[in-house]
Design a protein around this motif. Structure first.
Motif, PDB file in Angstrom:
ATOM      1  N   GLY A  76       0.798  -1.278   0.098  1.00  0.00           N
ATOM      2  CA  GLY A  76       0.132  -0.175  -0.072  1.00  0.00           C
ATOM      3  C   GLY A  76       0.657   1.271  -0.151  1.00  0.00           C
ATOM      4  N   GLU A  77       0.170   2.538  -0.412  1.00  0.00           N
ATOM      5  CA  GLU A  77       1.076   3.500  -0.174  1.00  0.00           C
ATOM      6  C   GLU A  77       0.388   4.459   0.691  1.00  0.00           C
ATOM      7  OE1 GLU A  77       3.861   4.729  -1.831  1.00  0.00           O
ATOM      8  OE2 GLU A  77       3.317   6.738  -0.709  1.00  0.00           O
ATOM      9  N   THR A  78       0.949   5.126   1.648  1.00  0.00           N
ATOM     10  CA  THR A  78       0.497   6.225   2.350  1.00  0.00           C
ATOM     11  C   THR A  78      -0.660   5.988   3.244  1.00  0.00           C
ATOM     12  OG1 THR A  78       1.686   7.557   0.546  1.00  0.00           O
ATOM     13  CG2 THR A  78       0.418   8.710   2.186  1.00  0.00           C
ATOM     14  N   ALA A  79      -0.952   4.688   3.479  1.00  0.00           N
ATOM     15  CA  ALA A  79      -2.109   4.464   4.382  1.00  0.00           C
ATOM     16  C   ALA A  79      -1.733   4.415   5.977  1.00  0.00           C
ATOM     17  CB  ALA A  79      -2.762   2.966   3.663  1.00  0.00           C
TER      18      ALA A  79
ATOM     19  N   THR B   1       9.579   6.574   6.473  1.00  0.00           N
ATOM     20  CA  THR B   1       8.596   7.510   6.318  1.00  0.00           C
ATOM     21  C   THR B   1       8.277   7.910   5.050  1.00  0.00           C
ATOM     22  OG1 THR B   1      10.020   9.259   7.031  1.00  0.00           O
ATOM     23  CG2 THR B   1       8.807   8.226   8.658  1.00  0.00           C
ATOM     24  N   ASN B   2       9.031   7.197   4.020  1.00  0.00           N
ATOM     25  CA  ASN B   2       8.868   7.820   2.566  1.00  0.00           C
ATOM     26  C   ASN B   2       9.331   6.493   1.709  1.00  0.00           C
ATOM     27  OD1 ASN B   2      11.893   7.526   1.693  1.00  0.00           O
ATOM     28  ND2 ASN B   2      11.866   9.425   2.975  1.00  0.00           N
ATOM     29  N   THR B   3       8.556   6.397   0.582  1.00  0.00           N
ATOM     30  CA  THR B   3       8.912   5.013  -0.230  1.00  0.00           C
ATOM     31  C   THR B   3      10.047   4.743  -0.389  1.00  0.00           C
ATOM     32  OG1 THR B   3       6.772   6.070  -1.320  1.00  0.00           O
ATOM     33  CG2 THR B   3       7.741   4.177  -2.303  1.00  0.00           C
ATOM     34  N   GLU B   4      11.079   5.677  -0.655  1.00  0.00           N
ATOM     35  CA  GLU B   4      12.565   5.385  -1.177  1.00  0.00           C
ATOM     36  C   GLU B   4      13.266   4.547   0.122  1.00  0.00           C
ATOM     37  OE1 GLU B   4      14.511   5.586  -3.673  1.00  0.00           O
ATOM     38  OE2 GLU B   4      12.898   6.566  -5.031  1.00  0.00           O
TER      39      GLU B   4
ATOM     40  N   SER C 115       0.938  -1.252   4.245  1.00  0.00           N
ATOM     41  CA  SER C 115       1.263  -0.141   3.684  1.00  0.00           C
ATOM     42  C   SER C 115       2.822   0.182   3.928  1.00  0.00           C
ATOM     43  CB  SER C 115       0.513   1.017   4.367  1.00  0.00           C
ATOM     44  OG  SER C 115       0.619   2.399   3.731  1.00  0.00           O
ATOM     45  N   ASP C 116       3.367   1.225   2.880  1.00  0.00           N
ATOM     46  CA  ASP C 116       4.690   1.412   3.163  1.00  0.00           C
ATOM     47  C   ASP C 116       5.110   2.526   4.227  1.00  0.00           C
ATOM     48  OD1 ASP C 116       3.745   3.791   1.853  1.00  0.00           O
ATOM     49  OD2 ASP C 116       5.362   3.771   0.365  1.00  0.00           O
ATOM     50  N   HIS C 117       4.201   3.280   4.326  1.00  0.00           N
ATOM     51  CA  HIS C 117       4.387   4.555   5.650  1.00  0.00           C
ATOM     52  C   HIS C 117       3.067   5.020   5.777  1.00  0.00           C
ATOM     53  CE1 HIS C 117       4.422   7.488   2.267  1.00  0.00           C
ATOM     54  NE2 HIS C 117       5.219   6.719   1.688  1.00  0.00           N
ATOM     55  N   GLY C 118       2.885   5.978   6.646  1.00  0.00           N
ATOM     56  CA  GLY C 118       1.698   6.684   6.881  1.00  0.00           C
ATOM     57  C   GLY C 118       1.566   8.137   6.414  1.00  0.00           C
TER      58      GLY C 118
HETATM   59 ZN   LIG Z   1       5.231   5.843  -0.118  1.00  0.00          ZN
END
Ligand SMILES: [Zn+2]
Length: 578
Positions: free
Chosen positions: A278-281, A315-318, A489-492
């Motif tokens: 997930g992304e940013t959930a 806290t970020n995708t990277e 999810s990857d981060h909030g």
């Molecule tokens: Zn992300």
């Protein structure tokens, strides 16, 4: 005054406007100021050092409000020490930037270099002031890897006043001046004096408040990533050096001995395992976690395992993506080592699984390097895609045609666009606009908190729907495959709490909104029984604290892959396998 002249031209002139009409052409000249000494024509000549001083003063005094707010937090203006501290910080900022500029500026490149810095700083200060962004190396990596569709959502007309003040005005001044040429020896001498003076200002100002300042930098290291433009210059250099170093050496092999456990010999059905990233959930707004709103109605109606206390690795995708798929994780965090090592997918591939990374976002960040990958192409799915961005439904299109290994096994990662901000309202189709009114712009400050949260929650509703559809897809195939879904999810995301928006705050000081994420599993009966899992036992694990660190080992455990890098204590399912 109107005059007729012998060259058949009529001239009309006022103190500031001159209109000339001739038989062949008409021209309009605008002259500002008095006819005798128009300031528009005023082009002073200054030395490179004067430019450097002016730029440093501008950076120091105008572009560091986020840093000053950070270092002055909790201080009282009635205390004289606060004034001394503030003055020292301003001198330090000016001295630091003067030192940096004096090292690189030369008459020929001074104006282009300063122009780039001024424009970049204008953008940097905008995001720092509006969203509470820290420009540390991981954030810079995120910025440098941003694609056009992602970047365009971050631009808006609302930036214009800020850009005019922080970039327009200084550029106007910069390009009015001429840069003086000096004889070589004199130029070297002046530069030497400037360097000494800048170092003196920097060291002197820090020494004046040393005890205070050093304690602050020890306790809140992240504050240095607010010193602009030094922050993004330093961070980009770090990213560049680390990437160059990594490009020069091959990825470190992980789990060279990986193979399927002997129990695989007795299996009757191949495995179809979906990892939805997930992304940013964020966990706080996840209906299954007890959020006041039901943002996950479809999953709630299914027999899923919802893990309610899961911590992200970044806290970020990277940062998160490479970390969550690595054997190393946050507990032993070493970014260079993680980025330079093989991921879970490489290990699964070595054990004989067909793997695939399906991406509806900004790529796998090295996790799937050298392995099969598919990028959702907006041109192929016009009904699901607008302005280069596709709804996550696109990830499910043609999923049944994906290639499998000789035994029919497949591990597929669906990298969702999820709740990617700031335009949450573009992450779901109209039918999911259930919480209203919504914030329909990327300029979050223009919206009320309620509108932002509504749009964000609608995007979660859509994620819930996509996951339920994925489960339906897996259910349809459970007669022929042992199927499972693992969503995490990857981060909030921050939605305005403490003045913070979006994500990417340095991990050490990141709020729970950015680090706590939802995680959901769905396992078909065939998967549970054929992999000898005890469902009740698994249900007993869902309230315990887990993290991205467990993903690598848990997936190896669930799929019964044996390798020396597997750590049983990090496998959520280990205790529940008979
Ligand atoms: Zn992300």
């Amino acid at each position: 005054m109107l005059t007729m002249q012998s060259d058949a031209c009529i001239r009309f002139s006022l103190p500031s406007i001159r209109l000339v009409g001739c038989r062949r052409q008409m021209s309009l000249a605008l002259e500002l100021g008095t006819p005798s000494g128009s300031w528009w024509r005023f082009r002073p000549t200054v030395s490179t050092e004067v430019l450097a001083v002016a730029a440093s003063l501008f950076f120091g005094f105008a572009c560091n409000s986020a840093f000053l707010t950070g270092v002055l937090a909790g201080r009282s203006w009635t205390d004289p020490a606060t004034w001394v501290f503030t003055a020292s910080m301003l001198v330090m900022l000016t001295g630091l930037h003067l030192l940096l500029l004096s090292l690189v500026l030369h008459r020929w490149i001074a104006r282009p270099v300063l122009s780039v810095l001024i424009v970049a700083t204008a953008f940097a200060t905008y995001y720092m002031q509006r969203f509470g962004v820290y420009l540390d190396p991981s954030m810079l990596r995120n910025v440098l890897r941003t694609d056009v569709a992602e970047a365009s959502e971050l631009f808006g007309l609302g930036m214009l006043p800020h850009l005019l003040f922080y970039a327009g005005l200084p550029l106007l001044v910069l390009w009015r001046v001429r840069v003086a040429k000096r004889p070589l020896l004199r130029a070297l001498a002046v530069r030497g004096v400037t360097l000494v003076a800048a170092s003196g200002l920097l060291i002197g100002s820090v020494l004046l408040v040393f005890q205070d300042f050093s304690a602050l930098m020890r306790n809140q290291k992240e504050l240095r990533y607010l010193i602009t433009p030094a922050n993004y210059l330093y961070s980009s250099a770090r990213v560049l050096v680390s990437d160059t170093r990594q490009a020069a050496k091959p990825r470190e092999v992980v789990g060279a001995d990986a193979r399927r456990a002997p129990s695989w010999g007795t299996r009757t059905r191949p495995a179809l395992f979906v990892i939805a990233v997930g992304e940013t959930a964020r966990a706080a707004n996840w209906g299954l976690n007890g959020y006041a709103r039901q943002t996950t109605p479809e999953l709630a109606a299914l027999d899923v395992l919802n893990f309610s206390d899961v911590t992200a690795c970044g806290t970020n995708t990277e940062t998160s993506l490479p970390c969550m798929f690595s054997a190393i994780g946050r507990r032993d965090y070493d970014e260079d080592r993680i980025r330079g090592s093989e991921s879970l997918l490489h290990v699964l591939n070595r054990a004989g699984f067909q793997v695939l990374w399906r991406d509806n976002q900004s790529g796998c960040k090295g996790v799937c390097e050298g392995l099969p990958q598919q990028q959702i192409d907006p041109a192929q799915l016009p009904e699901l895609c607008v302005e280069g961005r596709c709804l996550d439904d696109a990830l499910l299109q043609g999923l049944d045609t994906v290639a499998r290994d000789a035994q029919g096994n497949l591990v597929v990662v669906l990298h969702m666009l999820g709740n990617h901000g700031p335009t949450y309202s573009k992450r779901y189709p109209d039918t999911f606009r259930r919480f209203t009114p919504t914030c329909d712009t990327g300029e979050l400050r223009k919206c009320s908190r309620e509108e932002i949260v509504n749009a964000y929650d609608n995007a979660l509703l859509y994620t819930d729907h996509i996951l339920a559809r994925t489960i339906a897809f897996l259910k349809e195939r459970q007669a022929h495959f042992d199927t499972a879904l693992l969503y995490v999810s990857d981060h909030g995301e921050s939605l305005g709490e403490n003045g913070l928006y979006l994500h990417g705050v340095p991990y050490a000081i990141a709020p729970d909104e950015q680090t706590k994420v939802p995680m959901v599993w769905w396992l078909s009966d065939g998967f549970t029984s054929s992999f000898s899992l005890d469902r009740n036992c698994l249900a007993g694990q869902i309230a315990r604290p887990w993290a991205h660190d467990q993903l690598f080992h848990t997936v190896l455990g669930l799929l019964q892959v044996e390798t020396s890098v597997y750590e049983r204590k990090l496998d959520i399912s280990a205790a529940c396998r008979r």
